[in-house]
Scaffold this motif. Structure first.
Motif, PDB file in Angstrom:
ATOM      1  N   GLY B 341       1.807   8.475   5.513  1.00  0.00           N
ATOM      2  CA  GLY B 341       2.992   8.105   6.277  1.00  0.00           C
ATOM      3  C   GLY B 341       2.706   7.009   7.274  1.00  0.00           C
ATOM      4  N   GLU B 344      -0.209   1.263   6.578  1.00  0.00           N
ATOM      5  CA  GLU B 344       0.582   0.135   6.088  1.00  0.00           C
ATOM      6  C   GLU B 344       0.358   0.031   4.579  1.00  0.00           C
ATOM      7  N   THR B 345       1.443  -0.232   3.829  1.00  0.00           N
ATOM      8  CA  THR B 345       1.224  -0.415   2.398  1.00  0.00           C
ATOM      9  C   THR B 345       0.822  -1.868   2.150  1.00  0.00           C
ATOM     10  N   ARG B 468       5.744  11.340  -1.083  1.00  0.00           N
ATOM     11  CA  ARG B 468       5.720  10.419   0.058  1.00  0.00           C
ATOM     12  C   ARG B 468       5.275   9.027  -0.385  1.00  0.00           C
ATOM     13  N   HIS B 471       8.151   7.440  -2.329  1.00  0.00           N
ATOM     14  CA  HIS B 471       9.215   7.023  -1.404  1.00  0.00           C
ATOM     15  C   HIS B 471       8.829   5.778  -0.631  1.00  0.00           C
ATOM     16  N   ARG B 472       7.569   5.687  -0.270  1.00  0.00           N
ATOM     17  CA  ARG B 472       7.133   4.493   0.459  1.00  0.00           C
ATOM     18  C   ARG B 472       7.193   3.248  -0.425  1.00  0.00           C
ATOM     19  N   HIS B 473       7.270   3.464  -1.742  1.00  0.00           N
ATOM     20  CA  HIS B 473       7.436   2.331  -2.662  1.00  0.00           C
ATOM     21  C   HIS B 473       8.888   2.138  -3.051  1.00  0.00           C
TER      22      HIS B 473
END
Lengths: 143, 499
Positions: B341, B344-345, B468, B471-473
């Motif tokens: 969470g 940073e991606t 998670r 979703h972050r993607h």
């Protein structure tokens, strides 16, 4: 060994006893004490000026934290040769990267499992105090 | 156009005009001869003058000239002795001269009069047209919803359209002749001299003004001024259009306020995130230490009491150690989950095929000695954070391995399905124990487990981590299963345009 938690100290010493290394261990309870020892000041002003063969350093310490101690050691001409092993509970990548950037010689996360913990400490002790040739000016192991 | 509507005598053809002269003189001559036969005396001269006047009036000066000549000749021939000759005695010459002068005078008067009348008529026509055009323009201006008014250089209102009436509440009758900026209590954004200066320089000005309506409420308007100059180039009037921007202004202010709130909230959020990070750090550090100590001292105790302990005692010791270890794993998983969470991606184009191979290599370590048939289909590229995607795949694959443990021969398939223009859909299918679709909504929750821990171990964080990451993607994750009939997990993620 720089470690503020007496239980960790005790368990570590138990692990080192198997190689008869426990007696050789000097314990500092926080970062300031560790630096006092290295610079032979305060309670340590009468000790011989030799550097330890290896330093086991916890990161989370009262007063001066482990990374700060590491930074001091690695930026001091006289101390920078001391092998420093970070021995910590934290698996944080941030800490690991910071430690290696500062020039740590090894980074060990204390396993929760006691067998693994004992093995890790024992092997560390064996490697740095017995197998490894310490840099000149270090305390020789008095076998 | 003017001449077609009101035909003028000037337009009569020359023949008509000169014919008229001839006719009028003939009529005058006829009348004079007739009246003379009735013993009336000296009527011929006024009659001829009248004929000349008629010719002048309707036929113009040319016709008047012809009528004059004809009149003189007729008069000489019929009424001046010797009668019936055109002979003129010297003593009669002054008489003719006076007649000619008098006729010319009548002609001149009548021509001038007619010209004046024509000019007047033209002027009237022009005026009427202008009035028509003006009133048409004015009614057009009245049609617009915009507020328009005109004021002269002394700020006196000379025109006030319906839009102005609607916005400000005054009728044209109430405003005409009043000073605009006194009436509207205008507040200018800059000194009025500067504004006037700009208007006179460039002929235009626009800006935001604050004015007051008839009912006293304030109104913000976007105002545009245009300068009208007279034919000599002197500033004559200012046409001002106003648009009510009170509502827009209010919204702008609202948006600004909301933005400020948002900035404050995101600052708060950043603070909370920092706190969370510190929290996770201390969880990592401080919770693990006592666990390690519990395990350590139990172990030491075990060693010391080993011979004195019975079977139950050994089991209790083992349970304590196992629990400590399990809690250690829970903490590690929870930390990994919270790190996803926070991290940073770092997105790049990732080959799913490579990634699955890597994940497989990792998972195979835990599936040693098992009979597992792996079916890996062709997989597309993916745009995302490599290490996160890898973690998601490892979780899905190790799940599949775990829940097929009871099968003598496990079959696990990884493939790509239903690829659309904007989505990549990856699935992991197994022939394991599956789960009841009744609980599908619990599947991806943190610490949610659908199996008892003595049948299938686990912390209940794996699928939550997968969700998670997905979703972050910006993707979706879902699953289908039949109890004891295997499960299929799907990941759908948006495709970037360039792959």
């Amino acid at each position: 060994m720089v470690e503020d938690d007496p239980k960790d100290v005790e368990l570590s010493l138990v692990a080192l006893e198997e190689y008869n290394l426990a007696n050789e261990v000097i314990v500092a309870r926080d970062g300031e004490e560790a630096l006092d020892y290295l610079y032979c000041r305060g309670a340590f002003q009468n000790r011989s000026a030799d550097n330890p063969a290896v330093m086991l350093l916890d990161l989370k310490l009262p007063k001066v934290d482990g990374l700060e101690v590491l930074k001091q050691i690695k930026s001091d001409e006289k101390l920078r040769m001391i092998p420093v092993v970070v021995l910590t509970s934290s698996k944080e990548e941030k800490d690991m990267v910071a430690s290696y950037k500062l020039g740590v010689n090894a980074y060990v996360v204390k396993p929760v499992d006691f067998h693994e913990f004992v093995n890790a400490i024992r092997e560390l002790g064996a490697f740095w105090a017995v197998i490894n040739e310490p840099p000149p000016g270090s305390i020789k192991k008095g076998v | 156009m003017v001449h077609q509507v009101f035909p003028s005598p000037r337009l009569l053809s020359a023949i008509q005009r000169y014919g008229l002269a001839l006719l009028s003189v003939s009529v005058a001559l006829g009348a004079a001869i007739f009246l003379e036969s009735l013993e009336f005396r000296d009527v011929e001269v006024p009659l001829f003058l009248f004929a000349v006047a008629v010719a002048a009036w309707y036929g113009g000066s040319g016709a008047a000239g012809l009528a004059l000549i004809l009149s003189c000749m007729s008069f000489d021939y019929f009424f001046v002795k010797p009668i019936h000759t055109l002979y003129v005695t010297a003593s009669d010459l002054p008489y003719f001269a006076v007649f000619a002068a008098f006729a010319s005078l009548v002609t001149w008067f009548s021509t001038v009069r007619r010209r004046v009348e024509q000019e007047l008529r033209q002027a009237r026509d022009k005026l009427q047209i202008e009035v028509l055009e003006r009133s048409q323009q004015a009614s057009l201006l009245n049609l617009t919803h915009d507020t328009i008014f005109v004021r002269d250089m002394n700020d006196v209102i000379t025109y006030w359209n319906r839009g102005a009436q609607e916005l400000y509440g005054w009728t044209p009758e109430e405003t005409l002749g009043k000073r605009a900026n006194e009436l509207l209590r205008t507040i200018f954004p800059a000194p009025i001299d500067e504004i006037r200066g700009e208007l006179l320089r460039s002929g235009r000005w626009d800006g935001e003004l604050e004015k007051t309506k008839a009912d006293g409420t304030r109104v913000a308007v976007a105002s545009r001024w245009s300068l009208r100059r007279d034919e000599h180039g002197r500033p004559a009037a200012i046409l001002e259009t106003n648009n009510d921007i009170t509502e827009r202004k209010r919204r702008e202010e609202e948006i600004q306020l909301l933005n400020q709130q948002l900035a404050r909230q995101s600052a708060e959020l950043a603070g909370t995130n920092k706190e969370l990070e510190a929290f996770a750090y201390s969880v990592s550090h401080d919770l693990r230490a006592p666990l390690r100590h519990m395990a350590g001292y139990t172990e030491l105790l075990h060693k010391r009491l080993s011979s004195a302990l019975d079977e139950k005692g050994h089991r209790y010791m083992a349970m304590i150690l196992e629990s400590a270890k399990r809690m250690g794993n829970l903490i590690d998983d929870l930390l990994a989950f919270s790190r996803i969470g926070r991290a940073e991606t770092q997105k790049s184009v990732v080959s799913l095929e490579h990634l699955v191979k890597e994940a497989l290599a990792e998972v195979r370590e835990e599936s040693d000695g098992r009979d597992i048939v792996w079916k890996i289909g062709t997989l597309p590229n993916f745009y995302g954070d490599r290490s996160m995607l890898r973690l998601a795949l490892v979780n899905l694959l190790s799940n599949a391995v775990k829940f097929t443990r009871t099968r003598p021969r496990a079959e696990i398939e990884v493939g790509c399905t239903g690829e659309t223009r904007d989505e990549v859909v990856l699935f992991v299918k197994d022939n394991g124990v599956g789960f009841d679709m009744k609980y599908v909504n619990k599947l991806f929750g943190v610490f949610q487990r659908l199996h008892q821990s003595d049948t299938f171990e686990g912390t209940g964080i794996g699928l939550a981590t997968v969700q998670r990451i997905v979703h972050r993607h910006g993707g979706r994750v879902w699953a289908e299963s039949i109890i004891d009939g295997g499960a299929t997990f799907y990941i759908a993620a948006p495709k970037p345009n360039d792959i």
